[in-house]
Motif scaffolding. Structure first.
Motif, PDB file in Angstrom:
ATOM      1  N   GLN A  22       0.829  -1.211   0.000  1.00  0.00           N
ATOM      2  CA  GLN A  22       0.000   0.000   0.000  1.00  0.00           C
ATOM      3  C   GLN A  22       0.863   1.260   0.000  1.00  0.00           C
ATOM      4  O   GLN A  22       0.460   2.304  -0.525  1.00  0.00           O
ATOM      5  N   TYR A  23       2.063   1.156   0.575  1.00  0.00           N
ATOM      6  CA  TYR A  23       3.015   2.275   0.555  1.00  0.00           C
ATOM      7  C   TYR A  23       3.327   2.661  -0.892  1.00  0.00           C
ATOM      8  O   TYR A  23       3.240   3.831  -1.279  1.00  0.00           O
ATOM      9  N   HIS A  37       1.657   1.755  -3.600  1.00  0.00           N
ATOM     10  CA  HIS A  37       0.425   2.133  -4.293  1.00  0.00           C
ATOM     11  C   HIS A  37       0.122   3.618  -4.083  1.00  0.00           C
ATOM     12  O   HIS A  37      -0.270   4.331  -5.013  1.00  0.00           O
ATOM     13  N   ALA A  38       0.352   4.074  -2.840  1.00  0.00           N
ATOM     14  CA  ALA A  38       0.121   5.492  -2.540  1.00  0.00           C
ATOM     15  C   ALA A  38       1.080   6.393  -3.298  1.00  0.00           C
ATOM     16  O   ALA A  38       0.759   7.560  -3.586  1.00  0.00           O
ATOM     17  N   GLY A  90       1.956   5.783  -6.305  1.00  0.00           N
ATOM     18  CA  GLY A  90       1.621   5.644  -7.717  1.00  0.00           C
ATOM     19  C   GLY A  90       2.366   4.542  -8.427  1.00  0.00           C
ATOM     20  O   GLY A  90       2.419   4.523  -9.656  1.00  0.00           O
ATOM     21  N   THR A 125       2.762   7.797   4.434  1.00  0.00           N
ATOM     22  CA  THR A 125       2.640   7.567   2.991  1.00  0.00           C
ATOM     23  C   THR A 125       1.485   6.629   2.697  1.00  0.00           C
ATOM     24  O   THR A 125       0.681   6.873   1.778  1.00  0.00           O
ATOM     25  N   SER A 181      -1.708   8.448   2.900  1.00  0.00           N
ATOM     26  CA  SER A 181      -1.899   9.544   1.940  1.00  0.00           C
ATOM     27  C   SER A 181      -2.472   9.050   0.621  1.00  0.00           C
ATOM     28  O   SER A 181      -2.775   9.838  -0.269  1.00  0.00           O
ATOM     29  N   GLY A 182      -2.629   7.749   0.518  1.00  0.00           N
ATOM     30  CA  GLY A 182      -3.085   7.167  -0.735  1.00  0.00           C
ATOM     31  C   GLY A 182      -4.589   7.175  -0.900  1.00  0.00           C
ATOM     32  O   GLY A 182      -5.329   7.794  -0.128  1.00  0.00           O
ATOM     33  N   GLU A 183      -5.027   6.449  -1.885  1.00  0.00           N
ATOM     34  CA  GLU A 183      -6.439   6.420  -2.287  1.00  0.00           C
ATOM     35  C   GLU A 183      -7.380   6.069  -1.135  1.00  0.00           C
ATOM     36  O   GLU A 183      -8.440   6.684  -0.965  1.00  0.00           O
TER      37      GLU A 183
END
Length: 425
Positions: free
Chosen positions: A122-123, A125-126, A128, A292, A295-297
């Motif tokens: 997920q880190y 992914h956030a 991009g 981080t 901060s993602g989706e």
């Protein structure tokens, strides 16, 4: 106890329902001993799979459970918090490497590994990047759940029959230089080459620091971990250390990564965290990783076990950490290691012994063929010790409180056991 019902209906770990291995009925446990219903008193050489570091029936841990259960045994951790969790997390932040500021509580070691892997995915992914691979070393072991199995050696472990069903990650040869040996720079070549080739698609490197547990009980040189940390920094990779078996003093340091004086990005702890009283684990990470991820989706970390932050487990874990300091765990572990250092090398003279190794309160005897589990287990019980080998490995990880005379007796029983041919397949 209805042992026949147990044999016919209860499926024990790593045993067959068709011809199950014998199970010995325990009536109670105290100090460093297990007591069987059939009358035997056994010196415990296993700390109940490495968790019961203070022994059994400890009055202070008993009191911790009794006092906590009067207020609450459990409440959900979503939208609620409580003092046992806050106090435990304060302790964990204080005793782990300074950069690990965020604590995610889990309910078992395997789950804490799942959490660590999801955190790393997920880190990225956030940020991009859809990084989907992990790098790890052979002979590692990280648990029995699916993601944990996927980073466990697919060829040299108990999980090899799941190969093809699990996500395929990247494995490199494990280090061969032992902890006490002179460092061999060639140990690093495989990992270095792998990182250089695959870093663009890798979320993290995960491994057990210094001691590989159920995958082979291998004890490797700290320089490997030091150089791995440098490589991860150079290639902007996260480093996950699985301290579930090694944490809380087992290797002679509070955490095994201290042998190399490195700080990981994510650390998993479990097993001994509650002194063997309750199931509990934790995944710790840095503020950078946590922030981080969030901060993602999704805006948060997408994980939440039902029994996360269980108050009963958290309270007894805090008291267990108190006992570590109070009872001078380090001197006790040093005493155990000194006995291993003095006595284990002489076992190399025996016919079936191919290697011995030790570190802290871990002693390992590797034999040249798989043991006959029912036969060797019966021998140990008959002679008053509880030692549970697997494959070609006979090892002991006793409670830290174990007297020197009991450590010596455990080793003596191993010495006698390996000289009996019926104890091998």
């Amino acid at each position: 106890m209805d042992i026949q019902f147990d044999r016919q209906h209860i499926w024990h770990p790593y045993t067959s329902t068709i011809n199950p291995l014998p199970c010995y009925p325990v009536s109670h446990a105290d100090n460093n001993h297990l007591y069987l219903e059939t009358g035997e008193k056994l010196i415990d050489g296993m700390s109940s799979w490495w968790a019961a570091i203070h022994g059994y029936n400890h009055p202070e841990l008993n009191h911790a459970v009794e006092s906590q259960i009067k207020s609450m045994s459990h409440v959900m951790f979503g939208g609620l918090t409580h003092q046992p969790a806050v106090e435990l997390c304060k302790r964990l932040v204080k005793i782990t490497p300074p950069s690990l500021e965020k604590v995610f509580l889990a309910d078992s070691g395997s789950v804490s590994v799942e959490v660590a892997l999801k955190m790393a995915l997920q880190y990225w992914h956030a940020l991009g990047e859809a990084r989907s691979k992990f790098i790890t070393v052979r002979h590692g072991y990280h648990g029995d759940t699916f993601a944990a199995m996927s980073v466990t050696d697919p060829d040299n472990s108990m999980h090899k029959l799941y190969k093809g069903f699990l996500p395929e990650h990247i494995f490199v040869d494990s280090p061969v230089t032992g902890f006490w040996q002179e460092w061999q720079e060639s140990d690093m070549q495989g990992m270095k080459q792998c990182i250089e080739e695959h870093s663009h698609n890798v979320a993290a490197v995960i491994l057990e620091p210094i001691v590989q547990g159920a995958g082979g009980m291998r004890i490797y040189h700290p320089e490997y971990l030091r150089q791995l940390r440098t490589l991860c920094n150079q290639h902007n990779l996260l480093l996950i250390v699985d301290e579930i078996a090694t944490g809380f003093g087992r290797t002679g340091k509070l955490f095994a990564c201290e042998h190399a004086d490195i700080e990981p990005d994510i650390m998993c702890v479990g097993k001994a965290i509650t002194g063997g009283y309750m199931t509990l684990a934790a995944t710790l990470t840095t503020k950078k990783v946590a922030d981080t991820v969030c901060s993602g989706e999704a805006g948060c970390f997408m994980h939440g076990p039902t029994f996360m932050g269980n108050p009963l487990a958290c309270h007894v874990a805090t008291k267990s950490l108190d006992l570590l300091t109070k009872n001078d765990w380090q001197s006790k572990v040093e005493t155990i290691e000194a006995i291993f250092k003095k006595q284990l090398p002489s076992l190399m003279n025996l016919k079936h012994v191919s290697d011995v190794r030790y570190l802290g309160a871990i002693g390992v005897i590797e034999v040249d063929q798989p043991v006959n589990m029912p036969e060797i287990q019966a021998f140990f019980v008959k002679n008053g010790v509880w030692i549970r080998p697997f494959g070609k490995l006979i090892y002991i990880m006793p409670p830290y409180i174990t007297p020197a005379s009991d450590i010596e007796y455990l080793i003596q029983m191993i010495r006698e056991a390996v000289q009996i041919s019926a104890h091998f397949q």
